[in-house]
Design a protein around this motif. Structure first.
Motif, mmCIF file in Angstrom:
data_model
loop_
_atom_site.group_PDB
_atom_site.id
_atom_site.type_symbol
_atom_site.label_atom_id
_atom_site.label_comp_id
_atom_site.label_asym_id
_atom_site.label_seq_id
_atom_site.Cartn_x
_atom_site.Cartn_y
_atom_site.Cartn_z
ATOM 1 N N UNK A 146 0.838 -1.194 0.000
ATOM 2 C CA UNK A 146 0.000 0.000 0.000
ATOM 3 C C UNK A 146 0.881 1.255 0.000
ATOM 4 N N UNK A 147 2.119 1.103 0.503
ATOM 5 C CA UNK A 147 3.055 2.226 0.549
ATOM 6 C C UNK A 147 4.336 1.791 -0.160
ATOM 7 N N UNK A 148 5.302 2.688 -0.227
ATOM 8 C CA UNK A 148 6.551 2.336 -0.919
ATOM 9 C C UNK A 148 7.445 1.405 -0.114
ATOM 10 N N UNK A 149 7.296 1.455 1.203
ATOM 11 C CA UNK A 149 8.169 0.642 2.058
ATOM 12 C C UNK A 149 7.626 -0.768 2.240
ATOM 13 N N UNK A 150 8.498 -1.740 2.036
ATOM 14 C CA UNK A 150 8.132 -3.139 2.278
ATOM 15 C C UNK A 150 9.220 -3.768 3.135
ATOM 16 N N UNK A 151 8.818 -4.343 4.264
ATOM 17 C CA UNK A 151 9.790 -4.957 5.187
ATOM 18 C C UNK A 151 10.003 -6.431 4.864
ATOM 19 N N UNK A 152 11.251 -6.845 4.907
ATOM 20 C CA UNK A 152 11.576 -8.259 4.734
ATOM 21 C C UNK A 152 11.964 -8.805 6.114
ATOM 22 N N UNK A 153 11.148 -9.736 6.588
ATOM 23 C CA UNK A 153 11.236 -10.179 7.986
ATOM 24 C C UNK A 153 11.342 -11.700 8.019
ATOM 25 N N UNK A 154 11.898 -12.236 9.104
ATOM 26 C CA UNK A 154 11.928 -13.694 9.276
ATOM 27 C C UNK A 154 12.985 -14.069 10.287
ATOM 28 N N UNK A 155 13.112 -15.354 10.524
ATOM 29 C CA UNK A 155 14.158 -15.809 11.443
ATOM 30 C C UNK A 155 15.518 -15.669 10.774
ATOM 31 N N UNK A 156 16.557 -15.658 11.576
ATOM 32 C CA UNK A 156 17.902 -15.514 11.045
ATOM 33 C C UNK A 156 18.233 -16.718 10.155
ATOM 34 N N UNK A 157 18.932 -16.462 9.075
ATOM 35 C CA UNK A 157 19.328 -17.492 8.097
ATOM 36 C C UNK A 157 18.230 -17.949 7.150
ATOM 37 N N UNK A 205 17.309 -7.589 10.709
ATOM 38 C CA UNK A 205 18.040 -8.717 11.321
ATOM 39 C C UNK A 205 17.010 -9.773 11.678
ATOM 40 N N UNK A 206 17.365 -11.025 11.503
ATOM 41 C CA UNK A 206 16.385 -12.076 11.776
ATOM 42 C C UNK A 206 16.301 -12.389 13.251
ATOM 43 N N UNK A 207 15.129 -12.831 13.657
ATOM 44 C CA UNK A 207 15.003 -13.318 15.026
ATOM 45 C C UNK A 207 15.789 -14.606 15.163
ATOM 46 N N UNK A 208 16.293 -14.863 16.344
ATOM 47 C CA UNK A 208 17.051 -16.091 16.578
ATOM 48 C C UNK A 208 16.125 -17.197 17.009
ATOM 49 N N UNK A 209 16.445 -18.386 16.560
ATOM 50 C CA UNK A 209 15.714 -19.532 17.063
ATOM 51 C C UNK A 209 16.622 -20.217 18.067
ATOM 52 N N UNK A 210 16.277 -20.140 19.334
ATOM 53 C CA UNK A 210 17.147 -20.746 20.350
ATOM 54 C C UNK A 210 17.119 -22.263 20.176
ATOM 55 N N UNK A 211 18.291 -22.876 20.345
ATOM 56 C CA UNK A 211 18.360 -24.328 20.186
ATOM 57 C C UNK A 211 18.754 -24.733 18.790
ATOM 58 N N UNK A 212 19.105 -23.755 17.935
ATOM 59 C CA UNK A 212 19.526 -24.069 16.567
ATOM 60 C C UNK A 212 20.965 -24.581 16.579
ATOM 61 N N UNK A 213 21.174 -25.743 15.994
ATOM 62 C CA UNK A 213 22.497 -26.378 16.044
ATOM 63 C C UNK A 213 23.572 -25.501 15.379
ATOM 64 N N UNK A 214 23.171 -24.634 14.456
ATOM 65 C CA UNK A 214 24.138 -23.783 13.749
ATOM 66 C C UNK A 214 24.911 -22.883 14.714
ATOM 67 N N UNK A 215 24.291 -22.593 15.871
ATOM 68 C CA UNK A 215 24.967 -21.741 16.847
ATOM 69 C C UNK A 215 26.033 -22.484 17.644
#
Ligand SMILES: Nc1nc2c(ncn2[C@@H]2O[C@H](COP(=O)(O)OP(=O)(O)O)[C@@H](O)[C@H]2O)c(=O)[nH]1
Ligand SMILES: [Mg+2]
Length: 328
Positions: A146-157, A205-215
Motif C-alpha cells: 500500500x506504501x513504498x516501504x516493504x519490510x523483509x522479515x523472518x528468522x535468522x538465516x 536482522x532475523x530473530x534467533x531460534x534458540x536451540x539451533x544447532x548452527x549456533x
C-alpha cells in the motif's frame, strides 16, 4: 552517521569489539563484513531476541507490507509467535525451494502453511539461489503493497539478505552489497534499499531460534550441515535398538522396529552402528513420534517416521529436538 552497507550497523572507529568497527568510517563496510566477503572469514557474534524485538515493534507500527521469509528446510517452531507480533499484511515467502526434493509438489508445501494466520494475504514459493519465482514474487509485492516501504522479515538465516541482493541484481543497476553468511545474526540493523521510485525494501536482522544447532558448530562443520543442493533422502529399516550415527553430532536410536527417512545434508557422514559407541558428548532426548509426525533437530534437518514410535535422539546439549506434523 554512516552505516555499514553489509550489515546495517552504525560505523565506528573506536572499539574493535563492538558492532560496526572499521578503521575509516567512510568505508562502505565494517571490518566484519569486509572479512566475510573477501576472505570467508566468519566472526561469530552473539545476539539475543531482546536486541531485535524493538525492530519488530517498529515494523508492526508501520503497518507496511511484510514479506515474511520461511526457510523450507528449517521451518521455525514459533513462527506463529513472530506473526502474532506483527500488525501487518503478510506475504509469506517459502524459500530455499532448491533444497527440498523436486519430487515434492509445490502445492503440497504451500498447503502445509494454510491456516497459519489470517494476516497472510498470499503465499509464494521461491529460491533466490536458482532465481526461481523471483519475478512472480515482485508482482505480488507490487500487488499487495500500500506504501513504498516493504519490510523483509523472518528468522535468522531464512535467506532475507540473499533475496534482497537477488532483487537488487535483477532489477537495479546497483551492486548487491548486503552481507550474507552461513552464520546466524549476520545482519545487525535495518538496511533500506531503494529498488525504484515506488519500492524500498527494508532488510531486517532475523530473530534467533534458540536451540539451533548452527549456533554450536564451527565453520568447517557448518559447511557440511547446511545443505547446498537438493536433498536426497535416505531411508533405513531399523530393527530393535539400532543406532544411526551422523558425524559426531547426532545419533538416532529406535526402541521398536521402524522405518525412518532422513532429510539431512548429504555431505554428512551417516553410519549404521550395531556395537556400543561413545555418546558421552551428546545429550539424550526421548522423543515420541505420533502418527504422521516428523522429528526435527533444529537447524540440522528432520526425520520422517513410518509409524508411531519412541526414539532416543542424542545430539549436542542445548540443541532443540521436537516433533511436528509431517512435512513431506
Ligand atoms: N540453497 C539455498 N540457500 C540459500 C538461499 N537463500 C539463501 N541461502 C543461504 O542461506 C544462508 C543465510 O542467508 P542470509 O541471506 O544471510 O539469511 P538472513 O539471515 O535471513 O539474511 C546463506 O548461507 C545463503 O547462501 C536459497 O534460495 N537456496
Ligand atoms: Mg540477513
Amino acid at each position: 552517521m554512516n552505516k555499514c552497507q553489509g550489515c546495517g550497523s552504525v560505523l565506528q572507529n573506536q572499539n574493535l569489539n563492538l558492532d560496526g568497527y572499521t578503521q575509516n568510517i567512510d568505508n562502505a563496510l565494517c571490518e566484519r563484513c569486509f572479512r566475510i566477503k573477501n576472505y570467508n572469514d566468519y566472526h561469530k557474534i552473539m545476539k539475543t531476541n531482546n536486541d531485535f524485538m524493538p525492530i519488530i515493534r517498529d515494523v508492526s507500527n508501520s503497518h507496511d507490507l511484510v514479506v515474511l521469509l520461511v526457510d523450507l528446510f528449517n521451518i521455525p517452531k514459533s513462527l506463529d509467535k513472530l506473526i502474532g507480533n506483527l500488525d501487518n499484511k503478510i506475504l509469506l515467502v517459502l524459500t530455499k525451494r532448491d533444497i527440498i526434493p523436486l519430487s515434492v509438489y509445490d502445492k503440497r508445501l504451500i498447503n502445509y502453511f494454510t491456516n497459519l494466520s489470517h494476516k497472510i494475504v498470499d503465499t509464494i514459493i521461491c529460491s533466490s539461489k536458482k532465481n526461481f519465482h523471483i519475478d512472480e514474487l515482485m508482482d505480488k509485492i507490487y500487488f499487495y503493497k500500500k506504501t513504498n516501504n516493504v519490510y523483509v522479515v523472518g528468522y535468522t538465516n531464512a535467506g532475507k539478505s540473499t533475496l534482497i541482493n537477488k532483487i537488487i541484481y535483477n532489477y537495479t543497476d546497483k551492486t548487491p552489497m548486503i552481507t550474507t553468511s552461513l552464520l546466524t545474526s549476520t545482519t545487525i540493523d535495518v538496511i533500506k534499499i531503494k529498488i525504484n521510485e515506488n519500492l524500498t525494501l527494508i532488510d531486517t536482522p532475523g530473530l534467533l531460534e534458540y536451540g539451533n544447532i548452527l549456533d554450536y558448530l564451527d565453520v568447517s562443520m557448518l559447511k557440511k550441515v547446511v545443505p547446498r543442493n537438493e536433498l536426497k533422502p535416505i531411508t533405513y529399516q531399523l530393527k530393535d535398538s539400532q543406532k544411526i550415527f551422523i558425524d559426531n553430532i547426532l545419533c538416532i536410536e529406535n526402541i521398536e522396529p521402524n522405518n525412518i527417512t532422513l532429510y539431512f545434508s548429504n555431505d554428512l557422514n551417516v553410519k549404521r552402528i550395531f556395537k556400543k559407541c561413545d555418546l558421552s558428548s551428546l545429550k539424550c532426548y526421548k522423543v515420541e513420534a505420533k502418527e504422521k509426525e516428523d522429528i526435527v533437530v533444529c537447524g540440522l534437518g528432520f526425520i520422517k517416521v513410518m509409524k508411531p514410535g519412541v526414539f532416543n535422539i542424542y545430539t549436542l546439549p542445548n540443541v532443540s529436538v521436537y516433533t511436528r506434523d509431517a512435512f513431506i
